[in-house]
Design an enzyme around this catalytic site. Structure first.
Site, PDB file in Angstrom:
ATOM      1  N   CYS A   1      44.587 -26.546  27.784  1.00 24.37           N
ATOM      2  CA  CYS A   1      43.175 -26.222  28.012  1.00 24.37           C
ATOM      3  C   CYS A   1      43.013 -25.232  29.164  1.00 24.37           C
ATOM      4  O   CYS A   1      42.353 -24.213  29.021  1.00 24.37           O
ATOM      5  CB  CYS A   1      42.393 -27.501  28.296  1.00 24.37           C
TER       6      CYS A   1
ATOM      7  N   CYS B   1      41.350 -23.432  26.055  1.00 26.31           N
ATOM      8  CA  CYS B   1      39.877 -23.423  26.200  1.00 26.31           C
ATOM      9  C   CYS B   1      39.359 -22.519  27.320  1.00 26.31           C
ATOM     10  O   CYS B   1      38.429 -21.742  27.110  1.00 26.31           O
ATOM     11  CB  CYS B   1      39.356 -24.833  26.494  1.00 26.31           C
TER      12      CYS B   1
ATOM     13  N   LYS C   1      40.323 -18.697  27.061  1.00 25.03           N
ATOM     14  CA  LYS C   1      39.649 -18.253  25.816  1.00 25.03           C
ATOM     15  C   LYS C   1      38.162 -18.053  26.042  1.00 25.03           C
ATOM     16  O   LYS C   1      37.592 -17.042  25.636  1.00 25.03           O
ATOM     17  CB  LYS C   1      39.904 -19.297  24.720  1.00 25.03           C
TER      18      LYS C   1
ATOM     19  N   TYR D   1      39.909 -22.630  14.082  1.00 27.76           N
ATOM     20  CA  TYR D   1      39.353 -22.369  15.418  1.00 27.76           C
ATOM     21  C   TYR D   1      39.940 -21.100  16.045  1.00 27.76           C
ATOM     22  O   TYR D   1      39.219 -20.206  16.465  1.00 27.76           O
ATOM     23  CB  TYR D   1      39.698 -23.519  16.373  1.00 27.76           C
TER      24      TYR D   1
ATOM     25  N   GLU E   1      38.050 -17.521  16.655  1.00 29.11           N
ATOM     26  CA  GLU E   1      37.663 -17.172  18.022  1.00 29.11           C
ATOM     27  C   GLU E   1      38.312 -15.856  18.444  1.00 29.11           C
ATOM     28  O   GLU E   1      37.654 -14.974  19.001  1.00 29.11           O
ATOM     29  CB  GLU E   1      38.035 -18.316  18.976  1.00 29.11           C
TER      30      GLU E   1
ATOM     31  N   HIS F   1       8.964 -24.981  24.719  1.00 29.89           N
ATOM     32  CA  HIS F   1       8.613 -23.717  24.091  1.00 29.89           C
ATOM     33  C   HIS F   1       8.547 -22.588  25.110  1.00 29.89           C
ATOM     34  O   HIS F   1       8.054 -22.812  26.207  1.00 29.89           O
ATOM     35  CB  HIS F   1       7.257 -23.895  23.400  1.00 29.89           C
TER      36      HIS F   1
ATOM     37  N   GLU G   1      14.158 -25.889  20.287  1.00 37.81           N
ATOM     38  CA  GLU G   1      12.959 -26.657  19.929  1.00 37.81           C
ATOM     39  C   GLU G   1      12.857 -26.876  18.418  1.00 37.81           C
ATOM     40  O   GLU G   1      12.204 -27.813  17.964  1.00 37.81           O
ATOM     41  CB  GLU G   1      11.693 -25.984  20.457  1.00 37.81           C
TER      42      GLU G   1
HETATM   43  P1  NDP Z   1      43.278 -25.089  12.659  1.00 34.96           P
HETATM   44  O1  NDP Z   1      43.863 -26.287  12.079  1.00 34.96           O
HETATM   45  O2  NDP Z   1      41.866 -25.097  13.179  1.00 34.96           O
HETATM   46  O3  NDP Z   1      43.363 -23.893  11.609  1.00 34.96           O
HETATM   47  C1  NDP Z   1      44.573 -23.503  11.020  1.00 34.96           C
HETATM   48  C2  NDP Z   1      44.241 -22.467   9.967  1.00 34.96           C
HETATM   49  O4  NDP Z   1      45.429 -21.891   9.484  1.00 34.96           O
HETATM   50  C3  NDP Z   1      43.505 -23.069   8.783  1.00 34.96           C
HETATM   51  O5  NDP Z   1      42.534 -22.125   8.355  1.00 34.96           O
HETATM   52  C4  NDP Z   1      44.618 -23.250   7.760  1.00 34.96           C
HETATM   53  O6  NDP Z   1      44.173 -23.144   6.437  1.00 34.96           O
HETATM   54  C5  NDP Z   1      45.523 -22.061   8.071  1.00 34.96           C
HETATM   55  N1  NDP Z   1      46.927 -22.298   7.744  1.00 34.96           N
HETATM   56  C6  NDP Z   1      47.654 -23.396   7.987  1.00 34.96           C
HETATM   57  N2  NDP Z   1      48.936 -23.222   7.602  1.00 34.96           N
HETATM   58  C7  NDP Z   1      49.018 -21.959   7.114  1.00 34.96           C
HETATM   59  C8  NDP Z   1      50.064 -21.174   6.577  1.00 34.96           C
HETATM   60  N3  NDP Z   1      51.296 -21.654   6.461  1.00 34.96           N
HETATM   61  N4  NDP Z   1      49.782 -19.903   6.176  1.00 34.96           N
HETATM   62  C9  NDP Z   1      48.532 -19.408   6.302  1.00 34.96           C
HETATM   63  N5  NDP Z   1      47.487 -20.107   6.813  1.00 34.96           N
HETATM   64  C10 NDP Z   1      47.725 -21.365   7.214  1.00 34.96           C
HETATM   65  O7  NDP Z   1      44.309 -24.634  13.795  1.00 34.96           O
HETATM   66  P2  NDP Z   1      44.163 -23.700  15.053  1.00 34.96           P
HETATM   67  O8  NDP Z   1      45.543 -23.247  15.330  1.00 34.96           O
HETATM   68  O9  NDP Z   1      43.105 -22.704  14.882  1.00 34.96           O
HETATM   69  O10 NDP Z   1      43.701 -24.719  16.185  1.00 34.96           O
HETATM   70  C11 NDP Z   1      44.464 -25.888  16.421  1.00 34.96           C
HETATM   71  C12 NDP Z   1      43.609 -26.980  16.993  1.00 34.96           C
HETATM   72  O11 NDP Z   1      43.299 -26.662  18.335  1.00 34.96           O
HETATM   73  C13 NDP Z   1      42.253 -27.140  16.330  1.00 34.96           C
HETATM   74  O12 NDP Z   1      42.313 -27.944  15.197  1.00 34.96           O
HETATM   75  C14 NDP Z   1      41.444 -27.761  17.425  1.00 34.96           C
HETATM   76  O13 NDP Z   1      41.674 -29.131  17.405  1.00 34.96           O
HETATM   77  C15 NDP Z   1      42.023 -27.138  18.675  1.00 34.96           C
HETATM   78  N6  NDP Z   1      41.201 -26.003  19.156  1.00 34.96           N
HETATM   79  C16 NDP Z   1      39.909 -26.250  19.511  1.00 34.96           C
HETATM   80  C17 NDP Z   1      39.111 -25.232  19.948  1.00 34.96           C
HETATM   81  C18 NDP Z   1      37.693 -25.516  20.302  1.00 34.96           C
HETATM   82  O14 NDP Z   1      37.363 -26.678  20.530  1.00 34.96           O
HETATM   83  N7  NDP Z   1      36.799 -24.518  20.309  1.00 34.96           N
HETATM   84  C19 NDP Z   1      39.601 -23.856  20.083  1.00 34.96           C
HETATM   85  C20 NDP Z   1      40.981 -23.723  19.655  1.00 34.96           C
HETATM   86  C21 NDP Z   1      41.732 -24.759  19.212  1.00 34.96           C
HETATM   87  P3  NDP Z   1      43.483 -24.376   5.645  1.00 34.96           P
HETATM   88  O15 NDP Z   1      42.076 -24.440   6.138  1.00 34.96           O
HETATM   89  O16 NDP Z   1      43.588 -23.945   4.225  1.00 34.96           O
HETATM   90  O17 NDP Z   1      44.302 -25.570   5.961  1.00 34.96           O
END
Ligand code: NDP
Length: 454
Positions: free
Chosen positions: A42, A47, A50, A180, A184, A438, A443
């Site tokens: 984080c 976080c 970022k 995510y 982002e 307002h 709101e």
């Molecule tokens: P996510 O699980 O959010 O997203 C992974 C993405 O990659 C999905 O769209 C998934 O597709 C795709 N994917 C997975 N495997 C493959 C592959 N082999 N080839 C191509 N695409 C693939 O992971 P992130 O890495 O973005 O983030 C990890 C975690 O970190 C989040 O789940 C969250 O818990 C945390 N995080 C939170 C944030 C926040 O609170 N704002 C910011 C950043 C991270 P599909 O949908 O089809 O599975």
């Protein structure tokens, strides 16, 4: 048997530091080992840096909007990546120092080394090549981004850890993923002037989120300058003196300066000695725990991303506090996973708490969906077409608000407060009985009158 420590914490991230501090304050002899900078994902590579990048990226849009309010800028503004990167790193280092201080001021033995498990009570301090013992052990080592190693040339791509330290901002970037991190960074980089292509393997990004929020994010790609390619994946990355090319399963080949894997994260359990300590892990490598965060070895516990439950900083912190209360303060309690708010800091952001309409129906509720879709006041003079979408999912029988979803300006800020009402189980009538503030965007949540077909 006398142990060196009452509690040994492996990992000084959000969960580990909270547990170490609370246990030390309760009078226990505690050590906390960290191989990298204290603060964890984080603070050091997630976080916090970022969010600074999001702010940086948003200033560009704000300057455009300001023109409608009479601001004139002499020459076209430019962005200096090195200034941003270095200022963010300075702040990361300051915060990491605060994490060290928290440990040291509270009498925690802060060990700056990798630590691995030798058996159920013994830990090897790798960098100092010595062993210590502990009555209880907390594993809070987090997770890390992965790349698809099955793809030839995958190693030419970076992951989010690297994105914070780039020597220069690329002109072009291809990002894999639709979650995510992919979203982002796609908006961050596009806002800083990078020509971004987002490649997602599915039909629509943000799987599992409210449909309107998913559509909203995709609807903003074009205006942000993000090229979106869905239903395909990388098949090969090749790199030579002439440049880097990403080959896609749909046959496209994209020339780029940077390839960015954002396809998920995995728990940091490799070479941690989990087997030697008798700790079970699942097929993803996540440590299996019960509702008290206890592993299959009764004196060893795990919290945060290494358990792959809900991978968010505030969750790790609460799991850690519940662990200390239960094990050391005679106050047994478990982490409550109901109604955890979440946001993706796309530009504009999206945020949710509670159930989507689909989830509510799947768990047996008959629901009404209330929705507003409008242009925020600030965007009118700016001639900015950006919209706001706000939704409440309401149980027909009890009138309780089961879910709240928002896309648009400050969605994360609004959702934090809305989460109090959803978690408390307030009814739509309670929301409506609250007087509007307002003029504000938020709101709309207390004046939502129109039910929609969902
Ligand atoms: P996510 O699980 O959010 O997203 C992974 C993405 O990659 C999905 O769209 C998934 O597709 C795709 N994917 C997975 N495997 C493959 C592959 N082999 N080839 C191509 N695409 C693939 O992971 P992130 O890495 O973005 O983030 C990890 C975690 O970190 C989040 O789940 C969250 O818990 C945390 N995080 C939170 C944030 C926040 O609170 N704002 C910011 C950043 C991270 P599909 O949908 O089809 O599975």
């Amino acid at each position: 048997m006398a142990y060196d420590y009452d509690l040994f914490v492996i990992g000084a991230g959000s969960g580990g530091v909270r547990a170490a501090r609370l246990a030390a304050q309760a009078g226990l002899k505690v050590a906390c080992a960290e191989e990298s900078k204290p603060g964890g994902t984080c603070v050091v590579r997630g976080c916090v840096p970022k969010k600074f990048f999001v702010f940086a990226s948003e200033f560009g849009h704000a300057m455009e909007d300001a023109k409608g309010y009479g601001w004139e800028f002499g020459k076209a503004p430019t962005h200096n990546w090195n200034t941003l990167r270095d200022n963010v790193q300075n702040e990361v280092n300051r915060l990491s120092g605060i994490y060290s201080n928290i440990l040291e001021k509270n009498g925690v033995d802060h060990i700056r080394s990798r630590a691995v498990l030798v058996d159920a009570h013994t830990i090897h301090i790798v960098d100092e090549d010595r062993q210590v013992t502990a009555d209880k052990i907390l594993v809070a080592v987090g997770g890390r981004p992965f790349i698809d190693e099955g793809i030839p040339g995958a190693e030419h791509g970076i992951v989010s850890d690297d994105a914070f330290l780039l020597p220069e901002l690329p002109k072009k970037a291809v990002i894999a993923g639709g979650g995510y991190i992919a979203l982002e960074f796609a908006f961050i980089m596009a806002g800083l002037g990078v020509d971004v292509t987002l490649v997602y393997r599915g039909e629509k990004v943000l799987r599992g989120w409210d449909e309107d929020l998913r559509n909203y994010v995709e609807g903003n790609f074009e205006r942000a300058g993000i090229t979106y390619v869905n239903n395909t994946v990388f098949t090969k990355i090749d790199k030579d003196e002439s440049g880097t090319r990403v080959h896609l399963l749909n046959g496209d080949v994209i020339e780029t300066d940077l390839v960015f894997w954002a396809i998920g994260r995995k728990p940091n359990t490799e070479s941690l000695g989990v087997q030697r300590a008798g700790i079970d892990v699942d097929s993803q490598g996540a440590i299996v725990v019960d509702a008290d965060s206890r592993t299959s070895q009764s004196n060893i516990f795990a919290v945060g991303d290494v358990t792959n439950r809900v991978n968010l900083t505030p969750v790790a912190i609460r799991e850690a506090a519940a662990f200390v209360d239960t094990q050391f303060k005679d106050n047994p309690r478990q982490m409550d996973y109901h109604c955890i708010p979440k946001a993706v800091f796309a530009q504009p952001p999206v945020a949710s708490v509670g159930a989507t309409a689909e989830e509510a129906r799947a768990s047996g509720h008959k629901v009404d969906v209330y929705k507003a879709d409008f242009r925020a006041m600030k965007n009118i003079l700016a001639d900015n077409p950006e919209r706001v979408v706000m939704k409440l999912i309401v149980d027909q029988d009890t009138d309780k608000v089961l879910g709240c979803h928002m896309a648009g300006t400050e969605a994360g800020e609004v959702m934090q407060i809305a989460a109090i009402a959803v978690k408390a189980g307030l009814t739509k009538a309670d929301w409506d009985a609250t007087c509007a503030l307002h003029p504000s965007v938020a709101e709309e949540f207390v004046t939502l009158a129109s039910k929609v077909e969902d």
